[in-house]
Design a protein around this motif. Structure first.
Motif, PDB file in Angstrom:
ATOM      1  N   GLY A  45       0.827  -1.199   0.000  1.00 21.95           N
ATOM      2  CA  GLY A  45       0.000   0.000   0.000  1.00 21.95           C
ATOM      3  C   GLY A  45       0.863   1.253   0.000  1.00 21.95           C
ATOM      4  N   ARG A  46       0.609   2.113   0.957  1.00 22.98           N
ATOM      5  CA  ARG A  46       1.358   3.367   1.061  1.00 22.98           C
ATOM      6  C   ARG A  46       2.842   3.086   1.267  1.00 22.98           C
ATOM      7  NH1 ARG A  46       3.421   5.586   5.399  1.00 22.98           N
ATOM      8  NH2 ARG A  46       2.415   3.942   6.633  1.00 22.98           N
ATOM      9  N   VAL A  47       3.711   3.791   0.501  1.00 19.58           N
ATOM     10  CA  VAL A  47       5.163   3.648   0.606  1.00 19.58           C
ATOM     11  C   VAL A  47       5.752   5.037   0.881  1.00 19.58           C
ATOM     12  CG1 VAL A  47       7.295   2.942  -0.523  1.00 19.58           C
ATOM     13  CG2 VAL A  47       5.170   1.692  -0.980  1.00 19.58           C
ATOM     14  N   MET A  48       6.598   5.106   1.925  1.00 17.92           N
ATOM     15  CA  MET A  48       7.226   6.378   2.266  1.00 17.92           C
ATOM     16  C   MET A  48       8.673   6.113   2.672  1.00 17.92           C
ATOM     17  SD  MET A  48       8.238   8.722   4.827  1.00 17.92           S
ATOM     18  CE  MET A  48       7.410   8.326   6.366  1.00 17.92           C
ATOM     19  N   ILE A  59       1.348  -3.482   4.160  1.00 20.22           N
ATOM     20  CA  ILE A  59       0.951  -4.716   3.480  1.00 20.22           C
ATOM     21  C   ILE A  59      -0.515  -4.940   3.814  1.00 20.22           C
ATOM     22  CG2 ILE A  59       1.321  -7.191   3.259  1.00 20.22           C
ATOM     23  CD1 ILE A  59       3.570  -5.574   2.157  1.00 20.22           C
ATOM     24  N   LYS A  60      -1.344  -5.125   2.784  1.00 17.23           N
ATOM     25  CA  LYS A  60      -2.792  -5.193   3.025  1.00 17.23           C
ATOM     26  C   LYS A  60      -3.412  -6.278   2.158  1.00 17.23           C
ATOM     27  CE  LYS A  60      -3.754  -1.627  -0.442  1.00 17.23           C
ATOM     28  NZ  LYS A  60      -4.358  -0.288  -0.693  1.00 17.23           N
ATOM     29  N   ASP A  61      -4.594  -6.678   2.617  1.00 18.34           N
ATOM     30  CA  ASP A  61      -5.471  -7.503   1.778  1.00 18.34           C
ATOM     31  C   ASP A  61      -6.808  -6.789   1.709  1.00 18.34           C
ATOM     32  OD1 ASP A  61      -6.527  -7.931   4.271  1.00 18.34           O
ATOM     33  OD2 ASP A  61      -5.881 -10.010   4.433  1.00 18.34           O
ATOM     34  N   VAL A  65      -4.768  -4.289   7.329  1.00 18.76           N
ATOM     35  CA  VAL A  65      -3.515  -3.651   6.947  1.00 18.76           C
ATOM     36  C   VAL A  65      -2.497  -3.868   8.052  1.00 18.76           C
ATOM     37  CG1 VAL A  65      -2.356  -1.492   6.337  1.00 18.76           C
ATOM     38  CG2 VAL A  65      -4.731  -1.861   5.644  1.00 18.76           C
ATOM     39  N   ILE A  66      -1.261  -4.199   7.667  1.00 21.07           N
ATOM     40  CA  ILE A  66      -0.163  -4.336   8.618  1.00 21.07           C
ATOM     41  C   ILE A  66       0.928  -3.361   8.206  1.00 21.07           C
ATOM     42  CG2 ILE A  66       1.594  -5.866   9.585  1.00 21.07           C
ATOM     43  CD1 ILE A  66      -0.226  -8.205   9.051  1.00 21.07           C
ATOM     44  N   ALA A  67       1.411  -2.592   9.179  1.00 23.24           N
ATOM     45  CA  ALA A  67       2.501  -1.653   8.920  1.00 23.24           C
ATOM     46  C   ALA A  67       3.829  -2.394   8.867  1.00 23.24           C
ATOM     47  CB  ALA A  67       2.524  -0.572  10.001  1.00 23.24           C
ATOM     48  N   ASN A 104       3.966  -3.782  14.087  1.00 23.18           N
ATOM     49  CA  ASN A 104       4.432  -3.751  12.704  1.00 23.18           C
ATOM     50  C   ASN A 104       5.418  -4.879  12.483  1.00 23.18           C
ATOM     51  OD1 ASN A 104       6.752  -2.946  13.948  1.00 23.18           O
ATOM     52  ND2 ASN A 104       6.697  -0.849  13.196  1.00 23.18           N
ATOM     53  N   ILE A 105       5.839  -5.027  11.225  1.00 18.88           N
ATOM     54  CA  ILE A 105       6.800  -6.063  10.847  1.00 18.88           C
ATOM     55  C   ILE A 105       8.075  -5.356  10.412  1.00 18.88           C
ATOM     56  CG2 ILE A 105       7.295  -7.997   9.320  1.00 18.88           C
ATOM     57  CD1 ILE A 105       4.289  -8.385   8.986  1.00 18.88           C
ATOM     58  N   ASN A 106       9.196  -5.722  11.021  1.00 16.24           N
ATOM     59  CA  ASN A 106      10.505  -5.231  10.577  1.00 16.24           C
ATOM     60  C   ASN A 106      10.976  -6.146   9.436  1.00 16.24           C
ATOM     61  OD1 ASN A 106      13.856  -5.283  11.792  1.00 16.24           O
ATOM     62  ND2 ASN A 106      12.943  -3.792  10.423  1.00 16.24           N
ATOM     63  N   VAL A 107      10.773  -5.678   8.167  1.00 20.94           N
ATOM     64  CA  VAL A 107      10.985  -6.501   6.981  1.00 20.94           C
ATOM     65  C   VAL A 107      12.452  -6.392   6.544  1.00 20.94           C
ATOM     66  CG1 VAL A 107      10.317  -6.880   4.583  1.00 20.94           C
ATOM     67  CG2 VAL A 107       8.596  -6.175   6.258  1.00 20.94           C
ATOM     68  N   ASP A 108      13.069  -7.548   6.266  1.00 24.92           N
ATOM     69  CA  ASP A 108      14.427  -7.565   5.719  1.00 24.92           C
ATOM     70  C   ASP A 108      14.524  -8.281   4.387  1.00 24.92           C
ATOM     71  OD1 ASP A 108      14.108 -10.190   6.464  1.00 24.92           O
ATOM     72  OD2 ASP A 108      15.429 -10.043   8.207  1.00 24.92           O
ATOM     73  N   THR A 109      13.437  -8.881   3.909  1.00 25.38           N
ATOM     74  CA  THR A 109      13.418  -9.559   2.600  1.00 25.38           C
ATOM     75  C   THR A 109      12.049  -9.363   1.973  1.00 25.38           C
ATOM     76  OG1 THR A 109      14.946 -11.252   3.401  1.00 25.38           O
ATOM     77  CG2 THR A 109      13.760 -11.734   1.375  1.00 25.38           C
ATOM     78  N   ILE A 110      12.058  -9.061   0.667  1.00 26.05           N
ATOM     79  CA  ILE A 110      10.818  -8.917  -0.095  1.00 26.05           C
ATOM     80  C   ILE A 110      10.943  -9.754  -1.349  1.00 26.05           C
ATOM     81  CG2 ILE A 110       9.301  -7.323  -1.336  1.00 26.05           C
ATOM     82  CD1 ILE A 110      10.118  -5.118   0.491  1.00 26.05           C
ATOM     83  N   GLU A 111       9.918 -10.554  -1.626  1.00 24.31           N
ATOM     84  CA  GLU A 111       9.866 -11.359  -2.842  1.00 24.31           C
ATOM     85  C   GLU A 111       8.576 -11.018  -3.576  1.00 24.31           C
ATOM     86  OE1 GLU A 111      10.143 -15.442  -1.819  1.00 24.31           O
ATOM     87  OE2 GLU A 111      11.690 -15.125  -0.295  1.00 24.31           O
TER      88      GLU A 111
END
Length: 517
Positions: A45-48, A59-61, A65-67, A104-111
């Motif tokens: 969703g929103r990217v900043m 990240i949403k469905d 929504v999850i930050a 929130n989720i501290n993301v370190d990998t995106i696929e």
């Protein structure tokens, strides 16, 4: 009722009491301990992206929504940067942000979640870069025909560089500079971008020569393997390159965004080497053919000009024919020249003599005109007086004041007219007299210039014996007495000698010396 209230109050007073920070910390520990690392699939969703370099997005469905948060040091290892609307699978650690009471989720990998989503993101990025003008045909540069130095951006350990070097060696050996980069993975895009920019920063003619042509090459692979060549930084670096660039990424069916930004796309790395240089043997054969054509053209041109020259020479007359008429004319003029010179001298002598006569005639005419003018000038007052007296007598004989005044006016007008005529006549006579005097002076100066007196002024003298001019020594010896004329007068040598003798004092004896006694 009062009993129930007392019991509930006693139960509430037995519950443990937490501060806000203690409760937030307990919730955070519970979440991190219960879930740990998680993988979540959803739509971005929103990217900043903050100024500090940290990234915040959602990240949403269709219902929740999850930050998500990615710290600055983790951005380079994401693999795929989040873009709004992209379906992805994020991996990270679940945590909470107690300052806002949210997790929130501290993301370190995106696929990317599936090839369809990846292609959708590719098409979106392609449209955005095309709108910026990076794929415009007018931006593309022509490849050099025979580059001196070729820069290759690829992996130094793969088969691609060997194929390129082998193909260049077979066609036309050139100097090759290799910039080793990673051709897939997270380091691919930044290293390829740095390699293209680095080659463009080389100084022409420096210790490390600047390439005349760049080749960005990689072997075939899946869309995920080639994804580094679809990154925006790589595409912008290729479009901004001042050095012509050939993209040879993947096989013929593989297409990446760098292919649209490059100056030329090659289906394979080997084909890129073929585009970079011509075949030396073919070039030598072409040069030999051009040399032969040039020799034939020169020989044919010289032959045609020789034939044209021969044709023109046949139409020209013989040289002696051109000179005969001029030679005859020269001979004729040479024969006429002495007679013409003598005739010219004689005619000028006659004109000179006539000029002397004309001077005397002009003097006589001037004298006569001057005397006539003087006579008319003396007679003018008497004539005017007579005319005035006659008019007065005529006026006296007539009667009437009016007629008398008219006659007086007429007399005045006539007197004025006679005065004007007299003045005009006088001025005209004086002008004619002055013109004739000027002409006479001019003729006199010409006579003096052409006369022998001008020759005497230059240091010459005229020797005469009576009225005869002596021009030879023998004639002077025969003459009894000679007279020499100089510029300032004439001299008789014999008379001057006698006068000198007479002026000489006689010799008188010195007076006798007296005596003292």
């Amino acid at each position: 009722m009062d009993l129930l209230d007392d019991e509930s109050s006693a139960g509430a007073s037995n519950a443990p009491e937490f501060s806000v920070s203690e409760l937030s910390g307990a919730i955070k520990r519970t979440l991190e301990g219960a879930f740990g690392r998680v993988r979540v699939r959803g739509e971005v969703g929103r990217v900043m992206k903050a100024k500090s370099g940290h990234m915040y997005y959602d990240i949403k469905d269709d219902r929740n929504v999850i930050a998500c948060t990615t710290w600055k040091g983790q951005v380079s290892g994401l693999g795929v940067l989040p873009e709004e609307g992209l379906e992805v699978i994020v991996t990270g650690k679940l945590s909470s942000f107690s300052a806002q009471s949210r997790y929130n989720i501290n993301v370190d990998t995106i696929e990317v979640a599936g090839a369809g989503a990846l292609m959708a993101m590719l098409e979106k990025r392609k449209a955005q870069l095309a709108a910026d003008g990076l794929f415009a045909p007018e931006r593309k540069q022509a490849l050099p025909f025979l580059p001196e130095v070729i820069g290759v951006v690829t992996s130094p350990s793969g088969a691609v560089i060997r194929d390129i070097l082998h193909r260049l060696r077979d066609r036309f050996p050139r100097k090759v500079l290799i910039w080793p980069v990673a051709v897939q993975g997270a380091n691919c895009a930044p290293e390829v971008t740095a390699a293209i920019a680095g080659f463009n920063q080389f100084t022409p003619g420096g210790a490390l020569p600047r390439p005349d042509l760049l080749i960005v090459a990689r072997g075939g692979g899946s869309i995920e393997d080639l994804w580094g060549f679809n990154e925006e930084s790589v595409v912008r670096a290729a479009a901004a390159s001042d050095i012509p660039l050939i993209s040879a990424v993947g096989h013929e069916t593989d297409t990446t965004l760098i292919d649209f930004a490059s100056d030329k796309r090659a289906p394979t790395p080997t084909a890129a080497a073929e585009m970079a240089v011509p075949v030396r043997l073919d070039l030598m054969a072409w040069v030999d053919g051009q040399e032969a054509r040039l020799s034939r053209a020169l020989a044919q041109g010289i032959g045609q000009r020789q034939q044209h020259l021969r044709d023109l020479s046949r139409a020209l007359p013989r040289p002696e024919t051109l000179l005969n008429t001029a030679a005859q004319r020269l001979d004729l003029w040479a024969d006429r020249l002495p007679n013409a010179l003598r005739a010219g001298i004689q005619s000028r002598q006659v004109r000179l003599a006539q000029a002397g006569l004309r001077a005397n005639m002009l003097r006589n005419l001037l004298t006569t005109g001057q005397e006539r003018l003087t006579t008319l000038d003396r007679r003018r007052p008497a004539a005017l007086t007579r005319q005035v007296n006659t008019a007065r007598r005529h006026l006296t004989a007539t009667t009437g004041r009016l007629r008398l005044s008219l006659l007086q006016q007429d007399v005045a007008r006539k007197s004025e007219a006679y005065g004007q005529l007299s003045r005009r006549f006088t001025d005209l006579a004086r002008a004619q007299l002055q013109g004739r005097r000027n002409r006479l002076d001019t003729l006199d100066r010409l006579r003096e210039t052409l006369g022998y007196q001008a020759t005497l002024a230059r240091g010459y003298a005229v020797v005469r014996a009576g009225d005869q001019v002596i021009t030879t020594k023998a004639a002077a010896a025969k003459a009894g007495s000679l007279e020499i004329e100089f510029q300032d007068g004439r001299l008789t040598p014999q008379m001057e000698a006698k006068a000198a003798k007479s002026r000489k004092k006689p010799d008188t004896p010195p007076p006798d010396q007296g005596t003292l006694f």
